[in-house]
Design a protein around this motif. Structure first.
Motif, PDB file in Angstrom:
ATOM      1  N   ILE A  59       0.837  -1.184   0.115  1.00  0.00           N
ATOM      2  CA  ILE A  59      -0.048  -0.187   0.001  1.00  0.00           C
ATOM      3  C   ILE A  59       0.697   1.273   0.200  1.00  0.00           C
ATOM      4  O   ILE A  59       0.388   1.954  -0.703  1.00  0.00           O
ATOM      5  CB  ILE A  59      -0.997  -0.027   1.285  1.00  0.00           C
ATOM      6  N   ALA A  60       1.930   1.272   0.661  1.00  0.00           N
ATOM      7  CA  ALA A  60       2.814   2.488   0.742  1.00  0.00           C
ATOM      8  C   ALA A  60       3.498   2.658  -0.574  1.00  0.00           C
ATOM      9  O   ALA A  60       3.443   4.016  -1.057  1.00  0.00           O
ATOM     10  CB  ALA A  60       3.971   2.069   1.880  1.00  0.00           C
ATOM     11  N   ILE A  61       3.800   1.305  -1.185  1.00  0.00           N
ATOM     12  CA  ILE A  61       4.528   1.695  -2.513  1.00  0.00           C
ATOM     13  C   ILE A  61       3.337   2.270  -3.514  1.00  0.00           C
ATOM     14  O   ILE A  61       3.587   3.099  -4.388  1.00  0.00           O
ATOM     15  CB  ILE A  61       5.079   0.349  -3.101  1.00  0.00           C
ATOM     16  N   ILE A  62       2.365   1.767  -3.387  1.00  0.00           N
ATOM     17  CA  ILE A  62       1.073   2.266  -4.557  1.00  0.00           C
ATOM     18  C   ILE A  62       1.098   3.767  -4.102  1.00  0.00           C
ATOM     19  O   ILE A  62       0.664   4.544  -5.125  1.00  0.00           O
ATOM     20  CB  ILE A  62      -0.194   1.716  -4.170  1.00  0.00           C
ATOM     21  N   VAL A  63       0.720   4.261  -2.823  1.00  0.00           N
ATOM     22  CA  VAL A  63       0.601   5.534  -2.662  1.00  0.00           C
ATOM     23  C   VAL A  63       1.602   6.503  -2.914  1.00  0.00           C
ATOM     24  O   VAL A  63       1.389   7.400  -3.548  1.00  0.00           O
ATOM     25  CB  VAL A  63       0.354   5.671  -0.991  1.00  0.00           C
ATOM     26  N   LYS A  90       1.464   9.568  -5.778  1.00  0.00           N
ATOM     27  CA  LYS A  90       1.882  10.908  -5.650  1.00  0.00           C
ATOM     28  C   LYS A  90       3.051  11.302  -6.495  1.00  0.00           C
ATOM     29  O   LYS A  90       2.833  12.469  -7.106  1.00  0.00           O
ATOM     30  CB  LYS A  90       2.687  11.011  -4.256  1.00  0.00           C
ATOM     31  N   VAL A  91       3.879  10.481  -6.993  1.00  0.00           N
ATOM     32  CA  VAL A  91       4.888  10.883  -8.083  1.00  0.00           C
ATOM     33  C   VAL A  91       3.974  11.012  -9.299  1.00  0.00           C
ATOM     34  O   VAL A  91       4.269  12.016 -10.010  1.00  0.00           O
ATOM     35  CB  VAL A  91       6.044   9.697  -7.921  1.00  0.00           C
ATOM     36  N   ILE A  92       3.393   9.890  -9.864  1.00  0.00           N
ATOM     37  CA  ILE A  92       2.490  10.234 -11.244  1.00  0.00           C
ATOM     38  C   ILE A  92       1.833  11.408 -11.017  1.00  0.00           C
ATOM     39  O   ILE A  92       1.691  12.192 -12.058  1.00  0.00           O
ATOM     40  CB  ILE A  92       1.874   9.012 -11.372  1.00  0.00           C
ATOM     41  N   ALA A  93       1.139  11.963 -10.064  1.00  0.00           N
ATOM     42  CA  ALA A  93       0.119  12.999  -9.986  1.00  0.00           C
ATOM     43  C   ALA A  93       1.182  14.217 -10.045  1.00  0.00           C
ATOM     44  O   ALA A  93       0.636  15.094 -10.809  1.00  0.00           O
ATOM     45  CB  ALA A  93      -0.669  13.186  -8.464  1.00  0.00           C
ATOM     46  N   SER A  94       2.236  14.245  -9.199  1.00  0.00           N
ATOM     47  CA  SER A  94       3.048  15.463  -9.365  1.00  0.00           C
ATOM     48  C   SER A  94       3.650  15.660 -10.775  1.00  0.00           C
ATOM     49  O   SER A  94       3.511  16.825 -11.394  1.00  0.00           O
ATOM     50  CB  SER A  94       3.912  15.605  -8.535  1.00  0.00           C
ATOM     51  N   VAL A  95       4.037  14.738 -11.675  1.00  0.00           N
ATOM     52  CA  VAL A  95       4.474  14.803 -12.786  1.00  0.00           C
ATOM     53  C   VAL A  95       3.402  15.098 -13.720  1.00  0.00           C
ATOM     54  O   VAL A  95       3.771  15.870 -14.411  1.00  0.00           O
ATOM     55  CB  VAL A  95       5.134  13.470 -13.233  1.00  0.00           C
ATOM     56  N   PHE A  96       2.060  14.619 -13.438  1.00  0.00           N
ATOM     57  CA  PHE A  96       1.000  14.963 -14.536  1.00  0.00           C
ATOM     58  C   PHE A  96       0.441  16.517 -14.065  1.00  0.00           C
ATOM     59  O   PHE A  96       0.432  17.212 -15.410  1.00  0.00           O
ATOM     60  CB  PHE A  96      -0.137  13.958 -14.180  1.00  0.00           C
TER      61      PHE A  96
END
Length: 57
Positions: A21-25, A29-35
């Motif tokens: 779950i921690a890896i998915i979160v 977060k990384v994908i959302a910030s890049v997007f």
């Protein structure tokens, strides 16, 4: 095995689930910030091109 093995396997399963779950979160977060960064960059470039075309004409 017995009771100790069952409790141990449950604890290991819970720890593995928490790590997954921690890896998915983290990835979300990384994908959302890049997007969001790409969207902001596209807006800035679009506005800059629009201002440039207004000045040019």
């Amino acid at each position: 095995m017995g009771l100790g093995g069952t409790i141990g396997s449950i604890i290991v399963g819970i720890i593995a689930l928490i790590i997954i779950i921690a890896i998915i979160v983290f990835l979300i977060k990384v994908i959302a910030s890049v997007f969001i960064g790409i969207i902001i960059l596209a807006i800035v470039v679009g506005v800059g091109y629009w201002i440039y075309s207004r000045i040019k004409s």
